[in-house]
Design an enzyme around this catalytic site. Structure first.
Site, PDB file in Angstrom:
ATOM      1  N   ASP A 195      -4.402  -0.808  12.077  1.00  0.00           N
ATOM      2  CA  ASP A 195      -5.302  -1.645  11.726  1.00  0.00           C
ATOM      3  C   ASP A 195      -4.624  -2.629  12.192  1.00  0.00           C
ATOM      4  O   ASP A 195      -3.384  -2.737  11.224  1.00  0.00           O
ATOM      5  CB  ASP A 195      -4.984  -1.713   9.931  1.00  0.00           C
ATOM      6  CG  ASP A 195      -6.150  -3.137   9.889  1.00  0.00           C
ATOM      7  OD1 ASP A 195      -6.421  -3.662  10.482  1.00  0.00           O
ATOM      8  OD2 ASP A 195      -5.902  -3.205   8.263  1.00  0.00           O
ATOM      9  N   GLU A 216       1.270  -1.107   0.296  1.00  0.00           N
ATOM     10  CA  GLU A 216       0.270   0.315  -0.019  1.00  0.00           C
ATOM     11  C   GLU A 216       1.053   1.258  -0.200  1.00  0.00           C
ATOM     12  O   GLU A 216       0.135   2.155  -0.213  1.00  0.00           O
ATOM     13  CB  GLU A 216      -1.304  -0.423   1.767  1.00  0.00           C
ATOM     14  CG  GLU A 216      -2.195  -1.187   1.118  1.00  0.00           C
ATOM     15  CD  GLU A 216      -2.527  -1.406   1.909  1.00  0.00           C
ATOM     16  OE1 GLU A 216      -3.120  -0.428   2.467  1.00  0.00           O
ATOM     17  OE2 GLU A 216      -3.574  -2.378   2.304  1.00  0.00           O
ATOM     18  N   ASP A 258     -13.420  -4.254  10.275  1.00  0.00           N
ATOM     19  CA  ASP A 258     -13.452  -4.777   8.549  1.00  0.00           C
ATOM     20  C   ASP A 258     -13.553  -6.116   8.349  1.00  0.00           C
ATOM     21  O   ASP A 258     -14.651  -6.902   8.395  1.00  0.00           O
ATOM     22  CB  ASP A 258     -12.010  -4.324   8.112  1.00  0.00           C
ATOM     23  CG  ASP A 258     -11.734  -4.552   6.750  1.00  0.00           C
ATOM     24  OD1 ASP A 258     -12.595  -5.052   6.281  1.00  0.00           O
ATOM     25  OD2 ASP A 258     -10.635  -5.404   6.166  1.00  0.00           O
ATOM     26  N   LYS A 278     -16.040  -1.805   1.718  1.00  0.00           N
ATOM     27  CA  LYS A 278     -15.075  -1.865   1.030  1.00  0.00           C
ATOM     28  C   LYS A 278     -15.796  -2.693   0.181  1.00  0.00           C
ATOM     29  O   LYS A 278     -16.650  -3.879   0.431  1.00  0.00           O
ATOM     30  CB  LYS A 278     -14.203  -3.222   1.538  1.00  0.00           C
ATOM     31  CG  LYS A 278     -12.511  -2.525   2.090  1.00  0.00           C
ATOM     32  CD  LYS A 278     -11.526  -3.914   3.023  1.00  0.00           C
ATOM     33  CE  LYS A 278     -10.695  -3.139   3.473  1.00  0.00           C
ATOM     34  NZ  LYS A 278     -10.077  -4.562   4.210  1.00  0.00           N
TER      35      LYS A 278
END
Length: 422
Positions: free
Chosen positions: A241, A204, A311, A336
């Site tokens: 996260d 990322e 998530d 998402k």
């Protein structure tokens, strides 16, 4: 605004793996295009990403089956329908698939079509996508959660926590927020170099050095923030996260870099100690997706202090989110689009969260494309927060650049410190 033809193709994502891109061609000649990302750290209840599983081609990761489903069944089912009714199109797609997790057609095939229809509608109306996606929510420019130190499944290093993020809450507007994050990112590189640490980047775009502990990661970020001329806790706060499902094995959470293992209660205490030492505003997937009793304890003990984001826990699924709301688990949901597979179901999850006092965080995946749909959706839904990676790699900066364009067009307020209000 009726559909003339839908066609798909196999393209590559940011990791060099195949993914699907769909074109929705309208009778007026307009073409709406969308491509689908893919995750590395995934929830077990996500909608099914259809792969070919042919070992002779792309190591089994090809998506020709999904492409064929778009070009044949989906194309046939949607031809002649109007893109003005997104819910109807998505309903037909789900009925055509007729499985709980979209495993027949593939959530990747369905999502590419769903998003391409929405983009075709915006182009036909000659309006920005964020405007046509808005359903009456108060639109804001989101605070970016910038993942500038990578670990876990997103990097080839020894760091346990998957993402160490900075949030420029003290910026007056989005362009300045982006500038602040970028300046810190570049200073962090020099800080790492000075300490002899690796400055290669992860999936990322964040740096992925081998370091001794999670606290050292936060200390490195703190040093970079100070050297860049910003105030920790005022201008910038942290978000984590943990992706704890990746750390969970045989009843314990294993922090390998620190040579420690924790049960749920011990890990919650670990977070409490971190929160008392650093200005951490958000913790995502702090416990395993199946550890609901632990999540309830985490929410009770820390939910009034920090944002607790589900998530893998919720996988953008309204049914699972409703279960979590009923049990008082977490206080925010990560959004998402590929976890659920249609734009309409994504919107349902967002609305359900808002109606029950949960915050939403729009998010990319670690395997991304140049598609910027989530930037428009973040603004349109008014969620106030977006995760789209670090400040390098075009698959990440494409979303930031789209937000800059939207900011120029719309003159919308920046969410800023409002996201901290509990």
């Amino acid at each position: 605004m009726h559909i003339h033809k839908i066609q798909a193709r196999e393209i590559l994502d940011s990791r060099g793996n195949p993914t699907i891109e769909a074109d929705v061609i309208l009778e007026n000649g307009i073409i709406g295009r969308a491509s689908v990302p893919s995750g590395a750290s995934t929830g077990s209840r996500e909608a099914c990403e259809l792969r070919d599983n042919d070992p002779k081609r792309y190591a089994g990761k090809g998506v020709q089956k999904a492409v064929k489903h778009v070009n044949e069944e989906i194309n046939q089912a949607l031809q002649g329908l109007s893109v003005s009714d997104q819910e109807n199109l998505d309903r037909i797609l789900c009925q055509l698939d007729n499985t709980e997790n979209k495993s027949h057609l593939g959530a990747n095939a369905i999502l590419a079509t769903s998003l391409a229809c929405a983009r075709a509608r915006a182009l036909s109306l000659n309006q920005p996508l964020y405007m046509t996606l808005n359903q009456g929510d108060m639109m804001t420019m989101p605070v970016p959660m910038m993942n500038i130190l990578n670990g876990g499944a997103h990097a080839d290093n020894n760091v346990d926590i998957q993402e160490f993020m900075i949030m420029p809450i003290g910026a007056p507007d989005f362009p300045v927020a982006l500038q602040m994050g970028t300046e810190i990112f570049h200073v962090l590189k020099s800080v790492l170099k000075k300490q002899g640490l690796n400055t290669a980047v992860g999936d990322e775009g964040g740096f992925a050095p081998n370091i001794q502990s999670n606290r050292q990661a936060l200390d490195l970020l703190s040093e970079a923030i100070e050297k860049a001329g910003f105030r920790l806790g005022e201008d910038i706060v942290f978000a984590l996260d943990v992706a704890a499902s990746e750390l969970f094995n045989e009843g314990f959470y294993h922090m390998s870099s620190e040579n420690q293992k924790f049960d749920s209660h011990q890990l919650i205490e670990y977070y409490a100690n971190l929160i008392s030492s650093y200005p951490i505003a958000s913790i995502e997937d702090g416990l395993d997706e199946k550890d609901w009793s632990g999540w309830k304890q985490l929410t009770t003990l820390l939910g009034n202090k920090v944002q607790l984001v589900g998530d893998d826990l919720f996988v953008t699924n309204p049914k699972i989110l409703q279960e979590g709301i009923a049990q008082g688990i977490a206080n925010a949901i990560l959004i998402k689009v590929n976890q659920i597979g249609t734009l309409s179901e994504t919107r349902q999850a967002i609305k359900l969260a808002y109606d029950n006092g949960y915050r939403c965080v729009m998010s990319h995946r670690s395997g991304e494309t140049e598609d910027t749909f989530i930037a428009d959706l973040a603004v349109a839904s008014g969620c106030g927060q977006i995760k789209t990676g670090s400040l390098c790699r075009t698959d990440r900066t494409a979303k930031y650049n789209q937000l800059l364009r939207i900011n120029e067009l719309a003159s919308l307020p920046y969410a800023g410190k409002n996201i901290l209000k509990r």
